[in-house]
Design an enzyme around this catalytic site. Sequence first.
Site, mmCIF file in Angstrom:
data_model
loop_
_atom_site.group_PDB
_atom_site.id
_atom_site.type_symbol
_atom_site.label_atom_id
_atom_site.label_comp_id
_atom_site.label_asym_id
_atom_site.label_seq_id
_atom_site.Cartn_x
_atom_site.Cartn_y
_atom_site.Cartn_z
ATOM 1 N N VAL A 1 40.583 34.261 29.514
ATOM 2 C CA VAL A 1 42.016 34.264 29.064
ATOM 3 C C VAL A 1 41.966 34.671 27.387
ATOM 4 O O VAL A 1 41.636 33.758 26.594
ATOM 5 C CB VAL A 1 43.116 33.045 29.363
ATOM 6 C CG1 VAL A 1 44.266 33.413 28.855
ATOM 7 C CG2 VAL A 1 42.769 32.687 30.874
ATOM 8 N N TYR B 1 47.699 25.076 27.263
ATOM 9 C CA TYR B 1 47.511 24.978 28.734
ATOM 10 C C TYR B 1 48.337 23.809 29.383
ATOM 11 O O TYR B 1 49.202 23.848 30.420
ATOM 12 C CB TYR B 1 46.239 25.111 29.440
ATOM 13 C CG TYR B 1 45.484 26.242 29.242
ATOM 14 C CD1 TYR B 1 45.972 27.481 29.702
ATOM 15 C CD2 TYR B 1 44.249 26.439 28.268
ATOM 16 C CE1 TYR B 1 45.293 28.798 29.533
ATOM 17 C CE2 TYR B 1 43.790 27.537 28.147
ATOM 18 C CZ TYR B 1 44.251 28.815 28.759
ATOM 19 O OH TYR B 1 43.396 29.888 28.282
ATOM 20 N N ASP C 1 38.689 25.440 26.013
ATOM 21 C CA ASP C 1 38.060 25.053 24.778
ATOM 22 C C ASP C 1 39.045 24.064 24.426
ATOM 23 O O ASP C 1 40.392 24.044 24.468
ATOM 24 C CB ASP C 1 37.891 26.248 23.527
ATOM 25 C CG ASP C 1 36.650 26.979 24.103
ATOM 26 O OD1 ASP C 1 35.804 26.660 24.833
ATOM 27 O OD2 ASP C 1 36.716 28.258 23.655
ATOM 28 N N GLY D 1 54.641 33.929 22.154
ATOM 29 C CA GLY D 1 54.952 33.670 23.338
ATOM 30 C C GLY D 1 54.242 34.598 24.477
ATOM 31 O O GLY D 1 54.436 34.474 25.631
ATOM 32 N N LEU D 2 53.573 35.601 23.691
ATOM 33 C CA LEU D 2 52.826 36.457 24.843
ATOM 34 C C LEU D 2 51.665 35.816 25.709
ATOM 35 O O LEU D 2 51.467 36.340 26.586
ATOM 36 C CB LEU D 2 52.086 37.774 24.061
ATOM 37 C CG LEU D 2 53.333 38.470 23.424
ATOM 38 C CD1 LEU D 2 52.500 39.607 22.325
ATOM 39 C CD2 LEU D 2 54.055 39.125 24.507
ATOM 40 N N GLY D 3 50.934 34.814 25.079
ATOM 41 C CA GLY D 3 49.905 34.093 26.099
ATOM 42 C C GLY D 3 50.736 33.427 27.279
ATOM 43 O O GLY D 3 50.053 33.360 28.318
ATOM 44 N N LYS D 4 51.891 32.969 26.910
ATOM 45 C CA LYS D 4 52.678 32.309 28.007
ATOM 46 C C LYS D 4 53.072 33.261 28.857
ATOM 47 O O LYS D 4 52.914 32.926 30.093
ATOM 48 C CB LYS D 4 53.802 31.422 27.327
ATOM 49 C CG LYS D 4 54.611 30.748 28.236
ATOM 50 C CD LYS D 4 55.781 30.628 27.339
ATOM 51 C CE LYS D 4 56.551 29.322 28.295
ATOM 52 N NZ LYS D 4 57.759 28.608 27.770
ATOM 53 N N VAL E 1 44.283 36.594 23.887
ATOM 54 C CA VAL E 1 45.329 37.172 23.487
ATOM 55 C C VAL E 1 44.764 37.366 21.888
ATOM 56 O O VAL E 1 44.267 36.587 21.008
ATOM 57 C CB VAL E 1 46.705 36.338 23.374
ATOM 58 C CG1 VAL E 1 47.711 37.142 22.624
ATOM 59 C CG2 VAL E 1 46.919 36.369 24.551
#
Length: 184
Positions: free
Chosen positions: A121, A164, A157, A131-134, A123
């Site tokens: 995962v 998360y 990490d 907010g793009l990772g979300k 970004v």
Amino acid sequence: MGFWKNLFSSSDSSSSFSQIAEYEAYEVGGEELAILNSRPSSSSNNGRIFFSTDRDIDLYELEELCSAVGWSRRPLRKVKKAIQYSFLVVSMWQIRGNQRRLIGFARATSDHAFNATLWDVVVHPDFQSKGLGKALMKFIIKKLRSDDISNITLFADPHVVDFYRNLGFISDPEGIKGMFWYPD
């Protein structure tokens, strides 16, 4: 059930994109696309952001993305194999004019019935804290849930554990402890 309610109902007020959590899904030539329903803020021209489940990704572009966040280089033949054998691959793209840029990526392996594990995962730093990772996580989780996958795990990490956790992931659910085997 709190995890799913939290994941699909909260909004990110620090985002320069307004209400990015909603997207429209399309199928084009067997590839699933999702375009974020967002309006870039007037102070910046972020272009359009969309997700794709197409596995045909330029591996050099993917490695540049991974390198941008400080990950070590990996053999491209292994990256290609990992993508090939993944249950689900999601890429996130920025479109500005006629240019397309890879800005996010995630993949999942699965037993195709109960469990999936998220991997890689990432970004791009220029697009973090917007907010793009979300949105990427919501998209991949929604896709996995639509395939009736009920248990989703990942390895994080230490510096991204809170990210998360804010999405509802918990450490050691029900006292389960992970174990690892590494070659000497």
